[in-house]
Scaffold this motif. Structure first.
Motif, PDB file in Angstrom:
ATOM      1  N   VAL A 183      23.765  43.996  68.223  1.00 58.75           N
ATOM      2  CA  VAL A 183      25.211  42.879  68.832  1.00 58.75           C
ATOM      3  C   VAL A 183      26.473  42.393  67.988  1.00 58.75           C
ATOM      4  O   VAL A 183      25.506  42.105  66.431  1.00 58.75           O
ATOM      5  N   VAL A 184      27.494  42.496  67.676  1.00 54.19           N
ATOM      6  CA  VAL A 184      28.460  42.338  67.080  1.00 54.19           C
ATOM      7  C   VAL A 184      28.977  40.975  66.860  1.00 54.19           C
ATOM      8  O   VAL A 184      29.442  39.740  68.582  1.00 54.19           O
ATOM      9  N   LEU A 185      28.967  39.590  66.822  1.00 53.51           N
ATOM     10  CA  LEU A 185      28.833  38.290  66.904  1.00 53.51           C
ATOM     11  C   LEU A 185      30.631  38.265  66.531  1.00 53.51           C
ATOM     12  O   LEU A 185      30.685  38.843  64.831  1.00 53.51           O
ATOM     13  N   ARG A 186      31.293  37.582  66.932  1.00 52.19           N
ATOM     14  CA  ARG A 186      32.659  37.123  66.330  1.00 52.19           C
ATOM     15  C   ARG A 186      32.347  36.388  65.403  1.00 52.19           C
ATOM     16  O   ARG A 186      31.488  35.836  64.838  1.00 52.19           O
ATOM     17  N   ALA A 187      33.488  36.223  65.465  1.00 56.06           N
ATOM     18  CA  ALA A 187      33.614  34.622  63.674  1.00 56.06           C
ATOM     19  C   ALA A 187      33.322  34.101  64.553  1.00 56.06           C
ATOM     20  O   ALA A 187      34.022  33.441  65.453  1.00 56.06           O
ATOM     21  N   ASP A 188      33.171  32.952  63.998  1.00 60.41           N
ATOM     22  CA  ASP A 188      32.427  31.609  64.608  1.00 60.41           C
ATOM     23  C   ASP A 188      31.705  31.364  66.042  1.00 60.41           C
ATOM     24  O   ASP A 188      32.284  30.958  66.944  1.00 60.41           O
ATOM     25  N   GLU A 189      30.453  32.659  66.102  1.00 61.94           N
ATOM     26  CA  GLU A 189      30.212  32.829  67.153  1.00 61.94           C
ATOM     27  C   GLU A 189      28.505  32.556  67.512  1.00 61.94           C
ATOM     28  O   GLU A 189      27.755  32.951  66.301  1.00 61.94           O
ATOM     29  N   GLY A 190      28.292  32.528  68.525  1.00 61.36           N
ATOM     30  CA  GLY A 190      26.536  31.769  68.724  1.00 61.36           C
ATOM     31  C   GLY A 190      26.386  32.272  69.740  1.00 61.36           C
ATOM     32  O   GLY A 190      27.796  31.822  70.704  1.00 61.36           O
ATOM     33  N   ILE A 191      25.676  33.171  70.769  1.00 65.02           N
ATOM     34  CA  ILE A 191      24.648  33.762  71.253  1.00 65.02           C
ATOM     35  C   ILE A 191      23.096  33.059  71.636  1.00 65.02           C
ATOM     36  O   ILE A 191      22.500  33.466  70.677  1.00 65.02           O
ATOM     37  N   ILE A 192      23.600  33.764  72.725  1.00 64.83           N
ATOM     38  CA  ILE A 192      21.911  33.586  73.308  1.00 64.83           C
ATOM     39  C   ILE A 192      21.721  34.944  73.829  1.00 64.83           C
ATOM     40  O   ILE A 192      21.784  35.335  75.463  1.00 64.83           O
ATOM     41  N   ILE A 193      20.698  35.521  73.761  1.00 64.08           N
ATOM     42  CA  ILE A 193      19.855  36.729  74.390  1.00 64.08           C
ATOM     43  C   ILE A 193      18.664  36.607  74.665  1.00 64.08           C
ATOM     44  O   ILE A 193      18.386  36.189  74.634  1.00 64.08           O
ATOM     45  N   ALA A 194      18.251  36.962  75.778  1.00 66.55           N
ATOM     46  CA  ALA A 194      17.531  37.569  77.031  1.00 66.55           C
ATOM     47  C   ALA A 194      16.673  38.366  76.705  1.00 66.55           C
ATOM     48  O   ALA A 194      17.135  39.401  76.969  1.00 66.55           O
ATOM     49  N   LEU A 195      15.544  38.762  75.593  1.00 71.90           N
ATOM     50  CA  LEU A 195      15.132  40.057  75.301  1.00 71.90           C
ATOM     51  C   LEU A 195      14.193  40.592  76.826  1.00 71.90           C
ATOM     52  O   LEU A 195      13.305  39.993  77.077  1.00 71.90           O
ATOM     53  N   GLY A 196      14.420  42.170  76.792  1.00 67.76           N
ATOM     54  CA  GLY A 196      13.620  42.575  77.759  1.00 67.76           C
ATOM     55  C   GLY A 196      13.679  42.644  78.887  1.00 67.76           C
ATOM     56  O   GLY A 196      13.099  42.996  79.831  1.00 67.76           O
ATOM     57  N   VAL A 197      15.688  42.345  79.428  1.00 65.19           N
ATOM     58  CA  VAL A 197      15.517  42.090  80.707  1.00 65.19           C
ATOM     59  C   VAL A 197      16.748  42.618  80.457  1.00 65.19           C
ATOM     60  O   VAL A 197      17.527  43.400  79.444  1.00 65.19           O
ATOM     61  N   ARG A 256      33.306  35.393  76.838  1.00 62.94           N
ATOM     62  CA  ARG A 256      31.824  36.427  76.589  1.00 62.94           C
ATOM     63  C   ARG A 256      31.267  35.785  77.745  1.00 62.94           C
ATOM     64  O   ARG A 256      30.954  34.906  78.019  1.00 62.94           O
ATOM     65  N   ASN A 257      30.897  36.973  78.797  1.00 69.63           N
ATOM     66  CA  ASN A 257      30.476  36.715  80.213  1.00 69.63           C
ATOM     67  C   ASN A 257      28.898  37.688  79.939  1.00 69.63           C
ATOM     68  O   ASN A 257      29.010  38.183  78.715  1.00 69.63           O
ATOM     69  N   GLU A 258      28.639  37.382  80.484  1.00 69.83           N
ATOM     70  CA  GLU A 258      26.666  37.630  81.141  1.00 69.83           C
ATOM     71  C   GLU A 258      26.838  39.215  80.648  1.00 69.83           C
ATOM     72  O   GLU A 258      27.961  39.781  81.773  1.00 69.83           O
ATOM     73  N   GLU A 259      26.479  40.332  79.325  1.00 71.92           N
ATOM     74  CA  GLU A 259      26.588  41.512  79.325  1.00 71.92           C
ATOM     75  C   GLU A 259      25.386  42.081  78.953  1.00 71.92           C
ATOM     76  O   GLU A 259      24.204  41.461  77.687  1.00 71.92           O
ATOM     77  N   PRO A 260      24.739  43.892  78.928  1.00 70.68           N
ATOM     78  CA  PRO A 260      23.940  43.597  78.227  1.00 70.68           C
ATOM     79  C   PRO A 260      24.051  44.000  77.153  1.00 70.68           C
ATOM     80  O   PRO A 260      24.988  44.335  76.375  1.00 70.68           O
ATOM     81  N   ILE A 261      23.077  44.119  76.334  1.00 70.01           N
ATOM     82  CA  ILE A 261      22.922  44.074  74.957  1.00 70.01           C
ATOM     83  C   ILE A 261      21.959  45.249  74.826  1.00 70.01           C
ATOM     84  O   ILE A 261      20.688  45.655  75.168  1.00 70.01           O
ATOM     85  N   SER A 318      16.086  45.100  73.783  1.00 67.83           N
ATOM     86  CA  SER A 318      17.387  45.589  74.443  1.00 67.83           C
ATOM     87  C   SER A 318      17.528  43.979  74.576  1.00 67.83           C
ATOM     88  O   SER A 318      16.454  43.458  75.520  1.00 67.83           O
ATOM     89  N   GLY A 319      18.612  43.766  75.819  1.00 65.34           N
ATOM     90  CA  GLY A 319      18.618  42.814  76.786  1.00 65.34           C
ATOM     91  C   GLY A 319      19.511  41.903  77.221  1.00 65.34           C
ATOM     92  O   GLY A 319      20.499  42.758  76.988  1.00 65.34           O
ATOM     93  N   ARG A 320      19.791  40.623  77.639  1.00 65.44           N
ATOM     94  CA  ARG A 320      21.512  40.586  78.150  1.00 65.44           C
ATOM     95  C   ARG A 320      21.387  38.667  77.236  1.00 65.44           C
ATOM     96  O   ARG A 320      20.805  38.051  77.951  1.00 65.44           O
ATOM     97  N   LEU A 321      23.030  39.688  77.869  1.00 67.89           N
ATOM     98  CA  LEU A 321      23.431  37.675  76.919  1.00 67.89           C
ATOM     99  C   LEU A 321      23.431  37.193  78.201  1.00 67.89           C
ATOM    100  O   LEU A 321      24.605  36.874  79.516  1.00 67.89           O
TER     101      LEU A 321
END
Length: 530
Positions: free
Chosen positions: A516-530, A507-512, A496-499
Motif C-alpha cells: 500500500v502507498v501512504l501519501r504524505a502525512d497519511e495514516g490508514i487502517i486496513i482490515a487484513l484477510g477480508v 480516500r474511500n474504502e478500497e481493496p489492498i 491482503s485486505g481492505r482499507l
C-alpha cells in the motif's frame, strides 16, 4: 479487571473547566457550561470526562491551590450544580472523573492557617516545617517546580515551610497519619456523590526524603531550561514510601464499585510502571506521557511503544496521552496534517486513550500577548517559554463572537482562527479533523481489536510506523506516515485486505493488495484477510 471494565474500553476526555463553556457571561467556564455540552461529548463518543480542579481556591495556580477539598468554587458553581452535572452525565452514559490535588493545599486552607499559627498547634505537623541552617538559609537545595527555592520563611514561627510549587501551595506532610485520614475522607465525600474516579495530581511527589538531603546537581542542566532541572530530584520526589500511600488510595476506591485511580507521573518508564503497585494494588492507570516527551519520529515512537509494552507488569493496562493542560497542544507541536495522524495513533494503540479538549477541532498554537498572560510559571520564569496559557485557551463552539464560549470577555484570548475552526462547522464537514476523531472513536467501539486487542509491531523503515491489533480472528493493520513524502508499505507476508479508514478525507474504502502507498502525512487502517 475484565476487558469489559469501562476504563479499559473507554475514552477519557479532559476538560479544563475555565475554558470549556461559560454559562453566565463572566468569561470563565463553569459546571453549568459543561452540562450544556454533554450532548456534544456523547455525540463525539467519549466515555468519561475528567474535569480539572473545581474546588474553592484563591486561584494562585488556577485551582491547583485548594482551600476546601469538599466544596465547589463559586466561579464554577455550587454543589447542587455539580450534582446535576453528574446526574445528567450518567444519564448519557458518561462517567465523571475529578482531579484530586493531595500533594499541597492553598496557603489559605484552614489547615495551613492553623499549622502556621504556632509551633505547638495540633496541625503543625500536617505540613513540612524545618529550621533554617545556621546561616539562616533554607534547609536544603530543593527547587520549586515554578522556579526559586522550594522553602518559604515564616517570620511568625521562625521556620521554613516546603512548597514544591508556588509559595501559596504549601506541601502536606503525607507521613502524618491524620493527613492521610483527612484526605481519604475527602475522596469518600466525592465517591459518595457518584464520582467515577480521580486523576491524582503529582502523585509521585507525595512523600519526601525523611532526612531532607540535598538533591545532586544535574550535569546536563542548561541555562535555557527551567530552574527545576538544575538538580536531579532524587530526594524531593518518587520516594519508596509513596507506594504505600498510592495503595491506600486504591483501597479507598475499592470500597466502591468500578472506580478508577489515575496518577499523574512524569517519570522514566521503568519508574512509572512501579506505580501500578505490587500485584496491581496501586494506580489503575499511571499516566503515560511518553508521546508528549518523545520526538515525532516513527522509529523512536515504535521503540517507545515496545519498551512500554515490555515494561508493563503482568495484567497492567496501558494508557496513552497526546496532550493536557500543562503541555503544548499536539497541533502546535507537529502541525495540522500530522495532528490527524496523531489522532489515529492515539485511538488505535493498545490501552486507554485520554483526549484533551480542543484537539478534536484542531486548535494549534495560540500566541498569548505578554499583557494577557495568566500562568504564574510564565511570570516566575519569563522568557523561557514555560507558560501554559496557550494550551488552556477557550474552546471554539461556533462562529459567533468569542466562538460561542462566552457572552463576556474570555479569561484568555481565543485562537484568532476560531471562526474557521469551531465544533459547529467541523461537525458538518465530512473531511474535518472532528469527523476523523468521531469515525476513529466509532471504529474503536465497533472493533474489539482496537479497544482491547493485542498489539504487534510491524517492522518498517523510514517514516512509517505500523502495527497490528488483533482480537480473535480479527486482524487490523494500522500504518502511519509520520513524514511529508509518500511511502510504500508491504503488507505482512501473504496478506491482503481492505482499507477501512484514512486520515485524509478523499480516500474511500478500497481493496489492498501486497503493498500500500501512504501519501504524505497519511495514516490508514486496513482490515487484513477480508
Amino acid at each position: 479487571m475484565p476487558e469489559t471494565t469501562w476504563w479499559k474500553r473507554g475514552i477519557v476526555y479532559q476538560i479544563y473547566p475555565r475554558s470549556f463553556q461559560d454559562s453566565n457571561g463572566d468569561g470563565i467556564g463553569d459546571l453549568n457550561g459543561i452540562r450544556q455540552r454533554l450532548d456534544y461529548l456523547a455525540w463525539l463518543g467519549a466515555d468519561a470526562i475528567w474535569i480539572s480542579p473545581i474546588y474553592p481556591s484563591p486561584m494562585a495556580d488556577f485551582g491547583y491551590d485548594v482551600a476546601d477539598y469538599c466544596g465547589i468554587d463559586p466561579i464554577f458553581g455550587t454543589l447542587e450544580d455539580f450534582d446535576r452535572l453528574i446526574e445528567e452525565a450518567h444519564a448519557r452514559g458518561l462517567k465523571l472523573i475529578l482531579d484530586f490535588v493531595p500533594n499541597h493545599t492553598s496557603d489559605q486552607h484552614p489547615w495551613f492557617q492553623e499549622s502556621r499559627s504556632s509551633r505547638t498547634n495540633p496541625k503543625r505537623d500536617w505540613y513540612i516545617w524545618r529550621d533554617a541552617k545556621l546561616d539562616g538559609s533554607p534547609p536544603n537545595n530543593w527547587i520549586s517546580n515554578f522556579g526559586g527555592s522550594a522553602w518559604e520563611w515564616d517570620e511568625a514561627t521562625a521556620q521554613y515551610y516546603y512548597h514544591a510549587f508556588l509559595k501559596e501551595q504549601p506541601d502536606l506532610n503525607w507521613r502524618n497519619a491524620e493527613v492521610r485520614r483527612a484526605m481519604y475522607d475527602a475522596l469518600r465525600f466525592w465517591l459518595d456523590r457518584g464520582v467515577d474516579g480521580f486523576r491524582v495530581d503529582v502523585i509521585w511527589h507525595l512523600i519526601k526524603d525523611a532526612e531532607f538531603r540535598d538533591n545532586p546537581p544535574n550535569p546536563a542542566f542548561q541555562a535555557s531550561q527551567a530552574e527545576i532541572n538544575r538538580f536531579i530530584q532524587v530526594y524531593s520526589a518518587d520516594q519508596p514510601e509513596v507506594h504505600e500511600v498510592v495503595g491506600e488510595m486504591r483501597g479507598v476506591l475499592e470500597e466502591y464499585r468500578e472506580r478508577v485511580l489515575i496518577g499523574e507521573i512524569y517519570l522514566p518508564l521503568e519508574r512509572l510502571v512501579t506505580y501500578y503497585g505490587k500485584d496491581l494494588s496501586g494506580a489503575h492507570l499511571p499516566f503515560n506521557f511518553q508521546l508528549i516527551q518523545t520526538a515525532w519520529n516513527a522509529q523512536k515512537i515504535a521503540a517507545l511503544i515496545n519498551e512500554y509494552e515490555a515494561a508493563l507488569p503482568e495484567g497492567g493496562w496501558p494508557n496513552w496521552v497526546l496532550g493536557n493542560h500543562d503541555q503544548p497542544r499536539i497541533g502546535a507541536r507537529i502541525g495540522p496534517q500530522q495532528a490527524r495522524v496523531a489522532a489515529m495513533l492515539l485511538l488505535t494503540l493498545r490501552g486507554t486513550p485520554t483526549m484533551y479538549y480542543g484537539d478534536e477541532i484542531g486548535i494549534g498554537k495560540v500566541e498569548i500577548p505578554p499583557e494577557a498572560a495568566q500562568d504564574p510559571w510564565e511570570r516566575n520564569e519569563p522568557g523561557l517559554g514555560l507558560g501554559r496559557d496557550p494550551e488552556r485557551t477557550p474552546m471554539h463552539w461556533d462562529g459567533s463572537a468569542q466562538g460561542g464560549f462566552t457572552s463576556g470577555k474570555p479569561w484568555l484570548p481565543l485562537d484568532p482562527h476560531f471562526r474557521s475552526r469551531h465544533a459547529e462547522g467541523l461537525r458538518n464537514d465530512t473531511g474535518s479533523i472532528l469527523t476523523l476523531y468521531r469515525r476513529l472513536i466509532e471504529l474503536r467501539r465497533q472493533h474489539p481489536a482496537l479497544s482491547v486487542g493485542a498489539y504487534a509491531q510491524v517492522k518498517t523503515e523510514g517514516d512509517i510506523l505500523a502495527y497490528e491489533r488483533q482480537h480473535g480472528s480479527e486482524r487490523l493493520l494500522v500504518a502511519l506516515n509520520l513524514g511529508h513524502e509518500p511511502q510504500t508499505l508491504p503488507l505482512p507476508a501473504g496478506a491482503s485486505g481492505r482499507l477501512m479508514l484514512s486520515t485524509l478525507p478523499d480516500r474511500n474504502e478500497e481493496p489492498i493488495g501486497a503493498q500500500v502507498v501512504l501519501r504524505a502525512d497519511e495514516g490508514i487502517i486496513i482490515a487484513l484477510g477480508v
